[in-house]
Design a protein around this motif. Structure first.
Motif, PDB file in Angstrom:
ATOM      1  N   ALA A  89     -49.133  -8.370  62.667  1.00  0.00           N
ATOM      2  CA  ALA A  89     -49.793  -9.611  62.257  1.00  0.00           C
ATOM      3  C   ALA A  89     -50.907  -9.325  61.255  1.00  0.00           C
ATOM      4  N   MET A  90     -51.699  -8.290  61.511  1.00  0.00           N
ATOM      5  CA  MET A  90     -52.775  -7.921  60.578  1.00  0.00           C
ATOM      6  C   MET A  90     -52.201  -7.488  59.235  1.00  0.00           C
ATOM      7  N   THR A  91     -51.123  -6.723  59.284  1.00  0.00           N
ATOM      8  CA  THR A  91     -50.490  -6.268  58.045  1.00  0.00           C
ATOM      9  C   THR A  91     -49.994  -7.442  57.222  1.00  0.00           C
ATOM     10  N   ALA A  92     -49.409  -8.434  57.886  1.00  0.00           N
ATOM     11  CA  ALA A  92     -48.850  -9.588  57.176  1.00  0.00           C
ATOM     12  C   ALA A  92     -49.935 -10.406  56.494  1.00  0.00           C
ATOM     13  N   ILE A  93     -51.055 -10.644  57.177  1.00  0.00           N
ATOM     14  CA  ILE A  93     -52.099 -11.481  56.581  1.00  0.00           C
ATOM     15  C   ILE A  93     -52.852 -10.729  55.485  1.00  0.00           C
ATOM     16  N   ILE A  94     -52.905  -9.400  55.582  1.00  0.00           N
ATOM     17  CA  ILE A  94     -53.497  -8.613  54.490  1.00  0.00           C
ATOM     18  C   ILE A  94     -52.574  -8.619  53.281  1.00  0.00           C
ATOM     19  N   GLU A  95     -51.275  -8.581  53.545  1.00  0.00           N
ATOM     20  CA  GLU A  95     -50.280  -8.562  52.471  1.00  0.00           C
ATOM     21  C   GLU A  95     -50.297  -9.858  51.655  1.00  0.00           C
ATOM     22  N   MET A  96     -50.828 -10.934  52.213  1.00  0.00           N
ATOM     23  CA  MET A  96     -50.875 -12.221  51.528  1.00  0.00           C
ATOM     24  C   MET A  96     -51.569 -12.118  50.172  1.00  0.00           C
ATOM     25  N   ASP A  97     -52.591 -11.291  50.067  1.00  0.00           N
ATOM     26  CA  ASP A  97     -53.344 -11.184  48.816  1.00  0.00           C
ATOM     27  C   ASP A  97     -52.514 -10.601  47.686  1.00  0.00           C
ATOM     28  N   ALA A  98     -51.450  -9.870  48.009  1.00  0.00           N
ATOM     29  CA  ALA A  98     -50.611  -9.253  46.976  1.00  0.00           C
ATOM     30  C   ALA A  98     -49.553 -10.204  46.437  1.00  0.00           C
ATOM     31  N   ARG A  99     -49.394 -11.355  47.050  1.00  0.00           N
ATOM     32  CA  ARG A  99     -48.397 -12.325  46.603  1.00  0.00           C
ATOM     33  C   ARG A  99     -48.999 -13.280  45.579  1.00  0.00           C
ATOM     34  N   ARG A 100     -48.146 -13.816  44.706  1.00  0.00           N
ATOM     35  CA  ARG A 100     -48.626 -14.701  43.652  1.00  0.00           C
ATOM     36  C   ARG A 100     -48.287 -16.163  43.885  1.00  0.00           C
ATOM     37  N   ALA A 101     -47.068 -16.450  44.265  1.00  0.00           N
ATOM     38  CA  ALA A 101     -46.665 -17.842  44.465  1.00  0.00           C
ATOM     39  C   ALA A 101     -47.235 -18.356  45.788  1.00  0.00           C
ATOM     40  N   PRO A 102     -47.722 -19.605  45.825  1.00  0.00           N
ATOM     41  CA  PRO A 102     -48.244 -20.163  47.075  1.00  0.00           C
ATOM     42  C   PRO A 102     -47.250 -20.088  48.223  1.00  0.00           C
ATOM     43  N   GLN A 103     -45.965 -20.313  47.946  1.00  0.00           N
ATOM     44  CA  GLN A 103     -44.969 -20.269  49.015  1.00  0.00           C
ATOM     45  C   GLN A 103     -44.841 -18.859  49.594  1.00  0.00           C
ATOM     46  N   ILE A 125     -48.341 -15.841  55.934  1.00  0.00           N
ATOM     47  CA  ILE A 125     -49.056 -16.485  57.032  1.00  0.00           C
ATOM     48  C   ILE A 125     -48.105 -16.787  58.185  1.00  0.00           C
ATOM     49  N   CYS A 126     -46.910 -17.284  57.875  1.00  0.00           N
ATOM     50  CA  CYS A 126     -45.925 -17.571  58.926  1.00  0.00           C
ATOM     51  C   CYS A 126     -45.503 -16.303  59.660  1.00  0.00           C
ATOM     52  N   LYS A 127     -45.326 -15.233  58.913  1.00  0.00           N
ATOM     53  CA  LYS A 127     -44.955 -13.957  59.534  1.00  0.00           C
ATOM     54  C   LYS A 127     -46.068 -13.478  60.460  1.00  0.00           C
ATOM     55  N   CYS A 128     -47.304 -13.616  60.011  1.00  0.00           N
ATOM     56  CA  CYS A 128     -48.452 -13.240  60.840  1.00  0.00           C
ATOM     57  C   CYS A 128     -48.477 -14.050  62.128  1.00  0.00           C
ATOM     58  N   CYS A 129     -48.293 -15.360  62.014  1.00  0.00           N
ATOM     59  CA  CYS A 129     -48.348 -16.236  63.186  1.00  0.00           C
ATOM     60  C   CYS A 129     -47.204 -15.947  64.149  1.00  0.00           C
ATOM     61  N   GLU A 188     -43.298 -25.855  60.021  1.00  0.00           N
ATOM     62  CA  GLU A 188     -43.909 -24.648  60.572  1.00  0.00           C
ATOM     63  C   GLU A 188     -44.983 -24.086  59.654  1.00  0.00           C
ATOM     64  N   ALA A 189     -44.701 -24.026  58.347  1.00  0.00           N
ATOM     65  CA  ALA A 189     -45.668 -23.465  57.408  1.00  0.00           C
ATOM     66  C   ALA A 189     -46.955 -24.277  57.401  1.00  0.00           C
ATOM     67  N   ALA A 190     -46.838 -25.605  57.431  1.00  0.00           N
ATOM     68  CA  ALA A 190     -48.025 -26.461  57.424  1.00  0.00           C
ATOM     69  C   ALA A 190     -48.842 -26.256  58.700  1.00  0.00           C
ATOM     70  N   TYR A 191     -48.168 -26.168  59.842  1.00  0.00           N
ATOM     71  CA  TYR A 191     -48.873 -25.955  61.117  1.00  0.00           C
ATOM     72  C   TYR A 191     -49.616 -24.617  61.112  1.00  0.00           C
ATOM     73  N   ASN A 192     -48.939 -23.560  60.677  1.00  0.00           N
ATOM     74  CA  ASN A 192     -49.568 -22.236  60.652  1.00  0.00           C
ATOM     75  C   ASN A 192     -50.725 -22.187  59.666  1.00  0.00           C
ATOM     76  N   PHE A 193     -50.533 -22.785  58.497  1.00  0.00           N
ATOM     77  CA  PHE A 193     -51.594 -22.767  57.492  1.00  0.00           C
ATOM     78  C   PHE A 193     -52.810 -23.563  57.974  1.00  0.00           C
ATOM     79  N   THR A 194     -52.575 -24.691  58.626  1.00  0.00           N
ATOM     80  CA  THR A 194     -53.683 -25.482  59.165  1.00  0.00           C
ATOM     81  C   THR A 194     -54.464 -24.690  60.195  1.00  0.00           C
ATOM     82  N   ASN A 195     -53.765 -23.920  61.018  1.00  0.00           N
ATOM     83  CA  ASN A 195     -54.453 -23.092  62.014  1.00  0.00           C
ATOM     84  C   ASN A 195     -55.238 -21.961  61.371  1.00  0.00           C
ATOM     85  N   VAL A 196     -54.712 -21.393  60.292  1.00  0.00           N
ATOM     86  CA  VAL A 196     -55.477 -20.367  59.566  1.00  0.00           C
ATOM     87  C   VAL A 196     -56.764 -20.971  59.010  1.00  0.00           C
TER      88      VAL A 196
END
Length: 425
Positions: A242-256, A262-266, A322-330
């Motif tokens: 989960a920590m690896t996934a949310i750290i990896e978010m910064d390396a991505r460019r497209a919002p999706q 974030i979904c993978k982390c959750c 699912e993505a909206a729910y996870n993002f709202t929780n983040v």
């Protein structure tokens, strides 16, 4: 030490839009969903009382700006309206004077399944008009560096809305798929221009949040009301993933793609909670586990990544699912961390400050220990290098002595040969 721990509690109704539309809200939109927020924004200037001519002038300028922006967006599609072509699923130009095109039925079309196919689709002659519309918008937005990031976000969202209207005859799944391809095409190119821009305070907020999280490393799962996550033998792998996934978010460019991280982390947080409790996790445990992951991972540029998704993400990805729910929780987790105090962890203010001071002392001690270990490591490396140099010096000395001995023996041999020749003559 703690007999009873108060969990982080969130009412699921609080995650929904304040207007009661059923979609998920977001703190960045003051609790509204993106749709309701965009509908309310134009009404705000008109609801303010006009105190003087200057205020009227400001409202007038705001209306002119909106009208100019609307003209720009209409201009992108003025030369040719896009509609799906019968039979092969590609787009063709439609004369704007002829009115709306008659789009094909969804069953007769075949849209690009992934982004690679979408790029190939754009190279087809029948898609050149559509490709030109996208490129025109990109060049126009890249040229307007003087506008604020909020206006850039509004222009991108308007472009999404205008473009989506040309796929109304497709199913929701097909339309969303095409819009996600378009989002990735636009935002991959605009990323450097609009992510954490100089005209915003995103960088300062990133530094503040990162410093705040670093000062809260003493917070444990038990304090957050999920002591089961401290059983590292059972949940450690999922928490690390989960920590690896949310750290990896910064390396991505497209919002999706950031939302995918974030979904993978959750998903890993839910899996860790399920293993720890041997039962499905509830919403409060999930939010507490997500807060713990954010605290332990301290993701880089977290505020900027959240704002980037809010500003330039597709509305349907942030409003439901699912993505909206996870993002709202983040977003809730980030807000909780920013406002975290003693009562949030069932601690008195004095206890909270003691932990904060102990955390700072621990950080300084860790820094000193790290520096000492680094110095010792360097000293050992220097000793090893000196020993190696001494060995090389000894070998060179021995070689020189051997060479000198051989030279002396050769000179003596030559002298003896010369003396033998002289005595024989």
């Amino acid at each position: 030490m703690w007999v009873e721990h108060r969990r982080v509690h969130v009412n699921q109704s609080q995650l929904l839009c304040r207007d009661g539309c059923g979609y998920y809200g977001n703190p960045a939109w003051q609790g509204y969903c993106s749709k309701c927020w965009r509908e309310r924004k134009p009404k705000q200037p008109a609801s303010r009382p006009r105190t003087n001519a200057g205020a009227e002038n400001i409202v007038s300028q705001s209306g002119v700006e909106r009208e100019n922006k609307a003209k720009i967006m209409r201009g992108l599609f003025s030369s040719a309206k896009m509609a799906p072509k019968q039979g092969n699923g590609t787009a063709h130009a439609v004369d704007p004077k002829s009115g709306d095109a008659d789009p094909p039925k969804a069953s007769s079309t075949k849209l690009p399944a992934d982004f690679t196919e979408f790029l190939k689709f754009l190279r087809k002659p029948s898609a050149q008009n559509f490709h030109q519309h996208c490129m025109t918008f990109l060049k126009m937005l890249e040229a307007r560096r003087d506008i604020t990031i909020q206006k850039q976000a509004e222009m991108v969202q308007d472009f999404y809305q205008s473009t989506a209207s040309h796929f109304q005859n497709y199913s929701d799944k097909q339309r969303h798929q095409m819009m996600e391809h378009i989002e990735k095409l636009l935002m991959t190119r605009l990323y450097k221009c609009v992510f954490c821009p100089d005209c915003s305070d995103d960088e300062q907020k990133d530094l503040f949040l990162q410093k705040k999280i670093r000062s809260l490393q003493w917070v444990t799962a038990c304090m957050l009301g999920v002591p089961g996550l401290e059983k590292k033998s059972e949940t450690g792998d999922h928490m690390l993933s989960a920590m690896t996934a949310i750290i990896e978010m910064d390396a991505r460019r497209a919002p999706q793609d950031k939302l995918s991280c974030i979904c993978k982390c959750c998903q890993h947080v839910f899996a860790a909670l399920a293993e720890a409790n041997s039962e499905p996790a509830n919403a409060d445990d999930f939010l507490s586990g997500l807060i713990l992951v954010v605290l332990k991972a301290n993701p880089p540029r977290l505020h900027s990544n959240v704002q980037y998704v809010v500003r330039f993400g597709l509305p349907h990805n942030l409003m439901a699912g699912e993505a909206a729910y996870n993002f709202t929780n983040v977003c809730c987790a980030v807000t909780f961390i920013e406002k975290l105090d003693g009562p949030s962890l069932n601690l008195s203010e004095e206890q909270f400050q003691d932990y904060m001071q102990a955390g700072k002392s621990s950080s300084r001690q860790e820094s000193v220990t790290t520096n000492c270990l680094t110095s010792v490591h360097k000293a050992w490396r220097n000793i090893e290098q000196l020993a190696e140099l001494q060995g090389r010096q000894d070998r060179l000395t021995l070689g020189a002595q051997t060479m000198q001995k051989e030279l002396d023996e050769w000179v003596q041999s030559v002298k003896e040969q010369v003396e033998n020749v002289m005595s024989g003559s």
